[in-house]
Design a protein around this motif. Structure first.
Motif, PDB file in Angstrom:
ATOM      1  N   VAL A  92       0.873  -1.170   0.000  1.00  0.00           N
ATOM      2  CA  VAL A  92       0.000   0.000   0.000  1.00  0.00           C
ATOM      3  C   VAL A  92       0.914   1.225   0.000  1.00  0.00           C
ATOM      4  O   VAL A  92       1.758   1.368   0.884  1.00  0.00           O
ATOM      5  N   PHE A  93       0.758   2.081  -0.981  1.00  0.00           N
ATOM      6  CA  PHE A  93       1.605   3.261  -1.131  1.00  0.00           C
ATOM      7  C   PHE A  93       0.845   4.494  -0.648  1.00  0.00           C
ATOM      8  O   PHE A  93      -0.265   4.755  -1.094  1.00  0.00           O
TER       9      PHE A  93
ATOM     10  N   THR B 210       2.159   0.544  12.473  1.00  0.00           N
ATOM     11  CA  THR B 210       2.924  -0.703  12.563  1.00  0.00           C
ATOM     12  C   THR B 210       2.984  -1.436  11.231  1.00  0.00           C
ATOM     13  O   THR B 210       3.798  -2.343  11.071  1.00  0.00           O
ATOM     14  N   ASP B 211       2.157  -1.057  10.276  1.00  0.00           N
ATOM     15  CA  ASP B 211       2.161  -1.690   8.957  1.00  0.00           C
ATOM     16  C   ASP B 211       3.128  -1.025   7.982  1.00  0.00           C
ATOM     17  O   ASP B 211       3.274  -1.471   6.848  1.00  0.00           O
TER      18      ASP B 211
ATOM     19  N   ASN C  12      -1.284  13.222   9.598  1.00  0.00           N
ATOM     20  CA  ASN C  12      -1.928  12.998   8.305  1.00  0.00           C
ATOM     21  C   ASN C  12      -1.554  11.635   7.731  1.00  0.00           C
ATOM     22  O   ASN C  12      -2.393  10.966   7.117  1.00  0.00           O
ATOM     23  N   LEU C  13      -0.311  11.201   7.940  1.00  0.00           N
ATOM     24  CA  LEU C  13       0.083   9.858   7.515  1.00  0.00           C
ATOM     25  C   LEU C  13      -0.777   8.818   8.221  1.00  0.00           C
ATOM     26  O   LEU C  13      -1.265   7.871   7.591  1.00  0.00           O
ATOM     27  N   GLY C  14      -0.993   8.990   9.520  1.00  0.00           N
ATOM     28  CA  GLY C  14      -1.846   8.068  10.270  1.00  0.00           C
ATOM     29  C   GLY C  14      -3.264   8.026   9.728  1.00  0.00           C
ATOM     30  O   GLY C  14      -3.870   6.959   9.621  1.00  0.00           O
ATOM     31  N   ILE C  15      -3.814   9.185   9.363  1.00  0.00           N
ATOM     32  CA  ILE C  15      -5.162   9.251   8.780  1.00  0.00           C
ATOM     33  C   ILE C  15      -5.196   8.475   7.462  1.00  0.00           C
ATOM     34  O   ILE C  15      -6.115   7.695   7.213  1.00  0.00           O
ATOM     35  N   ALA C  16      -4.187   8.687   6.617  1.00  0.00           N
ATOM     36  CA  ALA C  16      -4.134   7.987   5.331  1.00  0.00           C
ATOM     37  C   ALA C  16      -4.020   6.477   5.543  1.00  0.00           C
ATOM     38  O   ALA C  16      -4.693   5.689   4.857  1.00  0.00           O
ATOM     39  N   LEU C  17      -3.189   6.061   6.487  1.00  0.00           N
ATOM     40  CA  LEU C  17      -3.044   4.632   6.779  1.00  0.00           C
ATOM     41  C   LEU C  17      -4.371   4.042   7.246  1.00  0.00           C
ATOM     42  O   LEU C  17      -4.799   2.979   6.763  1.00  0.00           O
TER      43      LEU C  17
END
Length: 132
Positions: free
Chosen positions: A30-31, A73-74, A60-65
């Motif tokens: 997942v990119f 952790t992924d 924001n990275l956490g929201i996207a993940l």
């Protein structure tokens, strides 16, 4: 766990710098595109505070993940981009990464750059994550 983070004994311990040497992954890639200190309209929310920009970019990275059913952790790999990189900024980044990943940060390539897409951007992070 779909990601195994390791640091070969023959190489230096990079965790104090906010990364690990090797991430072995099994699963779907997942990119996540570059995340920065942006609000819901894509505007930067601060113009001068590097630490605040780093914190908001990782939020924001956490929201996207989470939108992809994943979490920090992924993440197998980060690419970070710092305008006018210096050791102080590296310390800020390393502290934030340790806050999120502890002693098992993902692999990372840090790029010092002259500028990013918007004039007020000081930091950007993208990621490759693995869905098991």
């Amino acid at each position: 766990m779909s990601i195994e983070i390791t640091n070969p004994a023959e190489l230096h311990d990079p965790t104090a710098f906010g990364y690990s040497h090797v991430a072995r992954a099994r699963g779907e890639l997942v990119f996540i595109a570059g995340q920065y200190d942006s609000d819901a309209e894509g505007h930067t929310t601060t113009t001068t505070d590097f630490a605040e920009q780093v914190a908001r970019a990782f939020t924001n990275l956490g929201i996207a993940l989470r939108s992809a059913g994943l979490d920090y952790t992924d993440v197998a790999q980060l690419r970070t981009f710092i305008v006018d990189h210096d050791p102080t900024k590296l310390t800020i980044l390393g502290t934030k990464i340790a806050e999120i990943w502890g002693t098992h940060p993902p692999t990372q390539t840090l790029n010092g750059v002259a500028a990013l897409a918007l004039p007020d951007m000081l930091f950007e992070v993208d990621a490759i994550a693995i869905r098991n």
